[in-house]
Design a protein around this motif. Structure first.
Motif, mmCIF file in Angstrom:
data_model
loop_
_atom_site.group_PDB
_atom_site.id
_atom_site.type_symbol
_atom_site.label_atom_id
_atom_site.label_comp_id
_atom_site.label_asym_id
_atom_site.label_seq_id
_atom_site.Cartn_x
_atom_site.Cartn_y
_atom_site.Cartn_z
ATOM 1 N N LYS A 191 0.819 -1.211 0.000
ATOM 2 C CA LYS A 191 0.000 0.000 0.000
ATOM 3 C C LYS A 191 0.853 1.261 0.000
ATOM 4 C CE LYS A 191 -0.597 -0.181 5.056
ATOM 5 N NZ LYS A 191 0.294 0.958 5.354
ATOM 6 N N GLU A 192 2.153 1.103 0.276
ATOM 7 C CA GLU A 192 3.055 2.258 0.259
ATOM 8 C C GLU A 192 3.481 2.639 -1.152
ATOM 9 O OE1 GLU A 192 3.330 0.214 4.186
ATOM 10 O OE2 GLU A 192 3.479 -0.443 2.099
ATOM 11 N N SER A 193 3.229 1.767 -2.134
ATOM 12 C CA SER A 193 3.693 2.006 -3.498
ATOM 13 C C SER A 193 2.751 2.955 -4.245
ATOM 14 C CB SER A 193 3.781 0.688 -4.270
ATOM 15 O OG SER A 193 4.765 -0.159 -3.709
ATOM 16 N N ILE A 194 3.357 3.900 -4.983
ATOM 17 C CA ILE A 194 2.626 4.745 -5.915
ATOM 18 C C ILE A 194 2.828 4.162 -7.302
ATOM 19 C CG2 ILE A 194 2.418 7.060 -6.893
ATOM 20 C CD1 ILE A 194 1.577 6.821 -3.955
ATOM 21 N N ILE A 195 1.729 3.905 -8.004
ATOM 22 C CA ILE A 195 1.797 3.244 -9.308
ATOM 23 C C ILE A 195 1.763 4.303 -10.410
ATOM 24 C CG2 ILE A 195 0.755 1.526 -10.821
ATOM 25 C CD1 ILE A 195 -0.674 0.410 -8.291
ATOM 26 N N LEU A 196 2.855 4.393 -11.168
ATOM 27 C CA LEU A 196 2.919 5.286 -12.327
ATOM 28 C C LEU A 196 2.650 4.422 -13.557
ATOM 29 C CD1 LEU A 196 3.469 8.090 -13.469
ATOM 30 C CD2 LEU A 196 5.901 7.503 -13.589
ATOM 31 N N ASN A 197 1.433 4.526 -14.059
ATOM 32 C CA ASN A 197 0.984 3.667 -15.149
ATOM 33 C C ASN A 197 1.173 4.398 -16.475
ATOM 34 O OD1 ASN A 197 -0.378 1.495 -16.451
ATOM 35 N ND2 ASN A 197 -1.544 1.189 -14.562
ATOM 36 N N VAL A 198 2.084 3.874 -17.297
ATOM 37 C CA VAL A 198 2.404 4.507 -18.579
ATOM 38 C C VAL A 198 1.575 3.847 -19.673
ATOM 39 C CG1 VAL A 198 4.237 5.080 -20.207
ATOM 40 C CG2 VAL A 198 4.742 4.994 -17.757
ATOM 41 N N ILE A 199 0.767 4.674 -20.396
ATOM 42 C CA ILE A 199 -0.185 4.163 -21.376
ATOM 43 C C ILE A 199 0.048 4.859 -22.714
ATOM 44 C CG2 ILE A 199 -2.623 3.642 -21.778
ATOM 45 C CD1 ILE A 199 -3.133 4.621 -18.887
ATOM 46 N N PHE A 200 0.040 4.118 -23.770
ATOM 47 C CA PHE A 200 0.136 4.672 -25.115
ATOM 48 C C PHE A 200 -1.201 5.325 -25.466
ATOM 49 C CE2 PHE A 200 0.949 3.623 -29.845
ATOM 50 C CZ PHE A 200 1.545 4.851 -30.043
ATOM 51 N N ALA A 201 -1.163 6.514 -26.008
ATOM 52 C CA ALA A 201 -2.384 7.295 -26.252
ATOM 53 C C ALA A 201 -3.369 6.589 -27.166
ATOM 54 C CB ALA A 201 -2.020 8.662 -26.842
ATOM 55 N N THR A 202 -2.866 5.720 -28.044
ATOM 56 C CA THR A 202 -3.760 5.097 -29.029
ATOM 57 C C THR A 202 -4.552 3.918 -28.478
ATOM 58 O OG1 THR A 202 -1.957 3.660 -29.774
ATOM 59 C CG2 THR A 202 -2.247 5.767 -30.930
#
Length: 639
Positions: A172-183
Motif C-alpha cells: 500500500k506504500e507504493s505509488i503506481i505510475l501507469n504509462v499508457i500509449f495514447a492510441t
C-alpha cells in the motif's frame, strides 16, 4: 527543471534522502515497505522515454524487452554539481559511469544478473543520478508487459513479468505510475488491469499518456471521463523523437500543447514532462510524510522483537561447566512443566492444546477403564444358575448336607476374574503411551535449541517410560493373582448386599420344592427368572442360589480394588516418574561419566548458528535504520 528544483522545500529533501538511505540499507528485506514510485506499462508503451525525459539521461533502447530487471532510479538534485555524477549499484558492486555510457553500463549489469539472452530477473539494479536541475525522485522501472515470448525468452515470460510487477505494486506504500500509449483503449490495457487488482479505488495510481501527438483525437475525453478510475489523475506527454536533445524535446512538447487545435484545449496542469515531474515530487512527498511514522513504528517493533528473540536464544556454551548449568536449568524447567501437567492439573502453558491437559486426559482414561469393567458379576450360563450347578456337581463329595463347598466359590470367582484381566492391562498401556507423548513433547520443547540432543532425549524418555510401564504391568499381574489366590473383604457392603439378595431364597426354594407353583418368578437383584430347569436338582439348586448371591455381593469388592488400586498406582507412578525417574534416566543417558551429552551441547547446530547470525544482522540493520529516522526527526524539529 532548474526552477522546479531550486524552489523545492528544504524540509522535503531530507525525507527523500532518509527513505533512500533506508532503501540502500535494504530494510525492505525485513518486511518493511517503503514509499516507492513504481513505473509499469505494456511493452513499448514509452516507459523508458518518460524516465529519460525526467532524468535527462539516456536509457537502454531496442526491440523487445529493454528493461529486463527492476531499475531503481534515484534522482538527486545537486545545484553545485559542475558535472553529473552517475553510478550503478547491483549485487554488492558499485560501478561509476557517465551519461553517455549509462545504456551500456545498464545492459552489462543486466546481462550479469539475468543472462545474455532475453530472460528477466527480479534482482534490481540501482542507478544513482546526482545532477543539477533534476527533481528529487526515486522510481522503480519494471519490465514491460508482454504476452508473446520471442526467441530466447521463456514460455512463461508473461507470468514472470506479472509476478515481478505484482510484487512491487501490491504494498500500500507504493505509488503506481501507469504509462499508457495514447492510441490504446484504456479499459483493455493490461497494466491498468494489474493496477486495479491492487488499487481498486485508484487512490495511489497516476497515469501518464505517452505519444499524445500520435493520437490527439478524443484524448481529452479519454483522460477527463476517467473510465478506469485513476485517482491521482492523468498527465499527457510527448516522447522525445530520434536525436532530439532533451531541451529540444521539451520545447516541442510545450509548443504542441500550446498550439495544437485539439491538445491545446487540455488544462496545463495535466500536460508536459515538467508537470509530471512536479506531480511526482508532490505525490512522493505526501506519501513519505504519511508513511514515515508507520515505518518508524514497524522498524522499532521489529527491532524490539528481534532483540527479545536473540536474548531468548541459548547462550553459546564454551565450557563443560556452562553446558552442565544450562542442562540442569532446562531439565529443572521441564520437570516443573511436567509437575504442572501431570500432577497439579495446571495446563496454562498448553491452554490451547486439549491433548496436553494431562490430568484430565488420564482421569478420562481411568473413567473409561472403570466403565468397561462389568458392574455385575459376569455370567456365562444361558440358563439361570446352571454355571453354579455344574461347579457344585464337579466338587461334590461326602459331607454334611446343604454345606456350601469353599472350593466351589473359589473356582467360579477365578473364572470371573480371568474374564476381566485384559481391561487393566489395556488401561496401563493407554496411560503410559499418553504419558510418554506428554513427557517427550515437554522435553523436546524445553531443549528445542539443542536439536543435537533431541534424539537422545526421546530415547531416554522411551526407556524410562518403558520401565514404568513394565512396573505397572507387573502390578496388574500381581493384583490379579492376589484376587485369584484368595478371597477376602472388610467391606461391610458385602454382608449387606448378600443379605438383601438372600431375601429371595425362600420364594425360590418354595418354587423348587412345590411343582404346582409357577416356575417364573421375580427375584430382587436377578430380575425375572425361570427356574423350571432347576427342579430336578432340589437342594443343590438352593446351594447354587446361595453361591450366586455370594459371588454377586463379593464382586463389588473385587471391582473396587481393581478400580481404586489402579488409580492409586498410576498416580503414584507418574509422581515417581516426574520427581525422580526421568531425571535419573536423562542424566545417565545424556551426561554419564564421559559427559558426551554436555560436549554435544557445546556443538551449536548450524540451524541455531544461522538463526543467531541472521538476528544479529537484522538488529544491526534495524539499528542503523532507527538512527536514520532519528536524524530526520532531529532535522524536522530544528528547521
Amino acid at each position: 527543471m532548474a526552477a522546479l528544483a531550486s524552489s523545492y522545500n528544504q524540509r522535503i529533501r531530507p525525507l527523500l534522502d532518509a527513505v533512500d538511505r533506508l532503501r540502500h540499507l535494504n530494510v525492505m528485506q525485513e518486511g518493511i515497505e517503503l514509499p516507492t514510485i513504481v513505473v509499469v506499462g505494456d511493452q513499448s508503451s514509452g516507459k523508458s522515454s518518460v524516465l529519460e525525459s525526467i532524468a535527462g539521461i539516456s536509457l537502454p533502447r531496442g526491440q523487445g524487452i529493454c528493461t529486463r530487471v527492476p531499475l531503481i532510479m534515484r534522482l538527486q538534485n545537486d545545484p553545485s554539481a559542475q558535472e553529473p555524477h552517475l553510478q550503478l549499484e547491483y549485487q554488492g558492486k558499485v560501478v561509476t559511469t557517465s551519461e553517455s555510457a549509462v545504456p551500456h553500463a545498464i545492459n552489462a549489469a543486466t546481462d550479469e544478473i539475468a543472462g545474455t539472452s532475453k530472460g528477466i530477473s527480479d534482482v534490481p539494479i540501482t542507478l544513482i543520478v546526482k545532477k543539477k536541475g533534476v527533481p528529487d525522485l526515486t522510481m522503480v522501472d519494471l519490465p514491460g508487459i508482454t504476452r508473446v515470448p520471442v526467441h530466447g525468452q521463456p514460455e512463461n515470460i508473461y507470468e514472470q513479468i506479472s509476478q515481478i510487477i505484482m510484487k512491487y505494486i501490491t504494498p500500500k506504500e507504493s505509488i503506481i505510475l501507469n504509462v499508457i500509449f495514447a492510441t490504446v483503449d484504456f479499459p483493455t490495457c493490461e497494466s491498468i488491469r494489474m493496477s486495479q487488482c491492487v488499487d481498486k479505488s485508484g487512490e495511489r495510481t497516476l497515469a501518464v499518456v505517452t505519444k499524445a501527438d500520435k493520437a490527439p483525437e478524443g484524448l481529452l475525453e479519454k483522460v477527463t471521463s476517467d473510465d478506469v478510475n485513476i485517482g491521482l489523475g492523468y498527465v499527457c506527454v510527448r516522447n522525445r523523437v530520434g536525436n532530439e536533445t532533451y531541451e529540444e524535446a521539451r520545447e516541442k512538447e510545450m509548443k504542441l500543447f500550446k498550439e495544437h487545435p485539439l491538445l491545446s484545449c487540455m488544462d496545463k496542469s495535466i500536460v508536459g514532462v515538467q508537470m509530471l515531474a512536479q506531480k511526482l515530487t508532490q505525490i512522493q512527498t505526501a506519501s513519505i510524510a504519511k508513511c514515515l511514522p508507520d515505518i518508524a513504528k514497524k522498524i522499532n517493533d521489529k527491532f524490539n522483537r528481534n532483540i527479545a528473540e536473540l536474548e531468548q536464544m541459548p547462550q553459546h556454551l564454551s565450557t563443560i561447566a556452562d553446558a552442565l548449568r544450562a542442562f540442569m536449568r532446562i531439565l529443572s524447567a521441564a520437570k516443573e512443566s511436567m509437575r504442572k501437567l501431570l500432577i497439579r492439573g495446571d495446563f496454562e502453558e498448553f491452554s490451547d492444546d486439549v491433548g496436553m491437559h494431562a490430568t484430565a486426559c488420564v482421569a478420562g482414561m481411568h473413567t473409561r477403564y472403570a466403565n468397561q469393567l462389568p458392574s455385575q458379576c459376569p455370567t456365562t450360563d444361558d440358563k439361570f444358575l446352571m454355571e453354579e450347578i455344574d461347579v457344585l456337581e464337579e466338587v461334590m463329595g461326602i459331607g454334611l448336607p446343604n454345606f456350601l463347598p469353599r472350593i466351589a466359590f473359589h473356582t467360579i470367582l477365578k473364572r470371573k476374574i480371568k474374564m476381566v484381566t485384559n481391561d487393566p492391562h489395556q488401561f496401563v498401556l493407554e496411560v503410559w503411551g499418553y504419558v510418554e507423548d506428554v513427557v517427550v513433547r515437554v522435553l523436546l520443547l524445553q531443549y528445542q535449541n539443542f536439536p543435537q540432543l533431541q534424539s537422545s532425549i526421546r530415547a531416554a524418555t522411551q526407556d524410562v517410560v518403558d520401565k514404568m510401564r513394565r512396573k505397572s504391568l507387573a502390578f496388574v499381574k500381581e493384583i490379579i493373582e492376589m484376587e485369584m489366590n484368595a478371597y477376602y473383604t472388610w467391606n461391610t457392603d458385602y454382608i449387606k448386599t448378600w443379605t438383601e439378595l438372600m431375601d429371595g431364597q425362600r420364594a425360590f426354594k418354595m418354587v423348587i420344592d412345590d411343582h404346582s407353583r409357577r416356575t417364573v418368578l421375580e427375584l430382587s437383584g436377578f430380575g425375572t427368572v425361570d427356574v423350571c430347569h432347576l427342579r430336578p436338582y432340589g437342594g443343590m439348586a438352593v446351594q447354587a442360589f446361595d453361591l450366586r448371591t455370594r459371588l454377586m455381593a463379593y464382586w463389588k469388592s473385587v471391582l473396587l480394588r481393581l478400580v481404586d488400586g489402579m488409580a492409586l498406582h498410576i498416580l503414584y507412578s507418574i509422581k515417581c516418574l516426574v520427581e525422580n525417574e526421568i531425571e535419573v534416566e536423562i542424566m545417565n543417558n545424556l551426561v554419564g561419566e564421559d559427559m558426551i551429552g554436555l560436549q554435544r551441547m557445546m556443538e551449536e547446530s548450524t540451524v541455531i548458528a544461522a538463526k543467531r547470525e541472521r538476528l544479529r544482522k537484522s538488529i544491526t540493520l534495524l539499528k542503523e535504520s532507527k538512527d536514520v529516522l532519528a536524524q530526520i526527526n532531529d532535522h524536522i524539529y530544528s528547521v
